[in-house]
Design a protein around this motif. Sequence first.
Motif, mmCIF file in Angstrom:
data_model
loop_
_atom_site.group_PDB
_atom_site.id
_atom_site.type_symbol
_atom_site.label_atom_id
_atom_site.label_comp_id
_atom_site.label_asym_id
_atom_site.label_seq_id
_atom_site.Cartn_x
_atom_site.Cartn_y
_atom_site.Cartn_z
ATOM 1 N N ARG A 9 0.823 -1.203 0.000
ATOM 2 C CA ARG A 9 0.000 0.000 0.000
ATOM 3 C C ARG A 9 0.863 1.262 0.000
ATOM 4 N NH1 ARG A 9 -4.199 -0.718 4.797
ATOM 5 N NH2 ARG A 9 -2.325 -1.414 5.889
ATOM 6 N N ASP A 27 3.770 5.472 -3.768
ATOM 7 C CA ASP A 27 3.419 4.058 -3.805
ATOM 8 C C ASP A 27 4.518 3.204 -3.193
ATOM 9 O OD1 ASP A 27 5.410 3.616 -5.739
ATOM 10 O OD2 ASP A 27 4.010 3.515 -7.410
ATOM 11 N N THR A 71 -6.436 5.558 -3.216
ATOM 12 C CA THR A 71 -5.579 4.378 -3.050
ATOM 13 C C THR A 71 -5.461 4.028 -1.572
ATOM 14 O OG1 THR A 71 -3.428 3.422 -3.664
ATOM 15 C CG2 THR A 71 -3.414 5.669 -2.835
ATOM 16 N N PRO A 72 -5.294 2.748 -1.225
ATOM 17 C CA PRO A 72 -5.105 2.363 0.173
ATOM 18 C C PRO A 72 -3.786 2.924 0.722
ATOM 19 C CG PRO A 72 -5.706 0.464 -1.161
ATOM 20 C CD PRO A 72 -5.378 1.566 -2.107
ATOM 21 N N ARG A 74 -1.062 2.922 4.090
ATOM 22 C CA ARG A 74 -0.716 2.158 5.291
ATOM 23 C C ARG A 74 0.033 2.948 6.349
ATOM 24 N NH1 ARG A 74 4.378 0.163 6.145
ATOM 25 N NH2 ARG A 74 5.910 0.345 4.477
#
Length: 461
Positions: A9, A27, A71-72, A74
């Motif tokens: 993630r 990313d 987007t995920p 983390r």
Amino acid sequence: MTRDQSEARAIIVLDIGKTNVKLALIDAAGNQLTERRRANTVLRDGPYPHHDTEGIWNWMLDTIRDFAATTPVRAIVPVTHGATAALVDDAGLVLPVLDYEFEPPAAQREDYIAQRPAYDTTYSPSLPAGLNLGRQLAWLAWAYPADFARTKHILMYPQYWAWRLSGVAAGEVTSLGCHTDLWQPSRQQYSQLVERMGWNPLMPPLRNAWDALGPLRPDLIERTGLPADCQVVCGIHDSNASLLRHLDAKGSHAAPPAVLSTGTWVIAALPGGPLDDLREASDMLANCSALGQPVPCIRFMGGREFGALAGTDAAPCSVADLQQIIDQDSYALPAFAEAGGPFAGRTGSVVGPALPTDAERTALATLYCVLMSDWCLTALGSAGDIVIEGSFTNNPHFAPLLAALRRGQQVTVTDDASGTTCGGWMLAHWGTAPSTRSHTAEPIALQGWPQYRERWLAQLL
């Protein structure tokens, strides 16, 4: 979710420089997906000039919500400029976050100088305004004793944002070791000033810059749309973030390159270099790397000085413009910013024929910043490779001009105009080396350029 799925993630880097605040979405491979910026405004209301922490906070959370929708994510990693701290209790700030360019009263300065530790213990030079963080804290304690007495934690600026996001208070050495008078880099412990002022109980537990302090606060998960397991990383001082990729796993380098981290400040660092030749009068200092080692450094306010010479909307200049400045013997002599540097206290001047065009003024500003960087590298004893990071990588002439003066030293330019962003990514992927792209700068062929440097140096005497 497996660990591999989690680490695939994206992360968010909160990058607070002295001039701008940036949020970057990166990313898992280290590619920047998007970024947003806002000005880092200093507010003039209230008791003293202070940072717009609430403005940054609300802008940041709104921007993070937009990022999370794409987007995920983390982890969030805070990276900030130095010489800044927040005094907090359980409810939040007990006083606004002081701008380090504010000059406390002269009477307080004399008292503080009597309290501050010797240079050879902290390698923190005596600096103007609030650039020595210890002076800021001492002034706040003196001027606002009731508010200061409510303080539960003294948080370095990256860790203030980590605390607001996670609720966990932490200390970290890169901001503590950034000319604060609070830290002894060689001993990796607090200085005598912290004990003298009774601040030890206010210093939270030390954590590594790459440590995850915990998940995002539940109320922020709801506001931002981030996943419940999104972690908040402890964070780091910005020029040390730029330095990270040049340290090996043991914090050393077989032949350590000098690193020029460029932005509002231009900071020359020599990882693994000796401390014995550091000179307080030249604003030389030992920063502390994320791995705890002292790093000899010298700096000047290059981005601001460039703007003072070229104007805020600098026009592009050509090689012909550079050659014209050299041929006509026009010089910029330091300094054009008041906040420290090896020529602090001197008033900057431009000597020689007038510069009628915007391009010529940009050319002069470029030559000046190269000459100052060259001076700083020589003062550090740089004899090996040189790596340039940050905003000056966008100037096509800066690196080639420097390479022409540093014969025998390879000058490389990173692909990342913000080394802080790469450093933030590394903290969230600790132990993983980034895919670094760089190119070698070919020396520029300007007639009389080395001789111009010698004439410039002669005028500094």
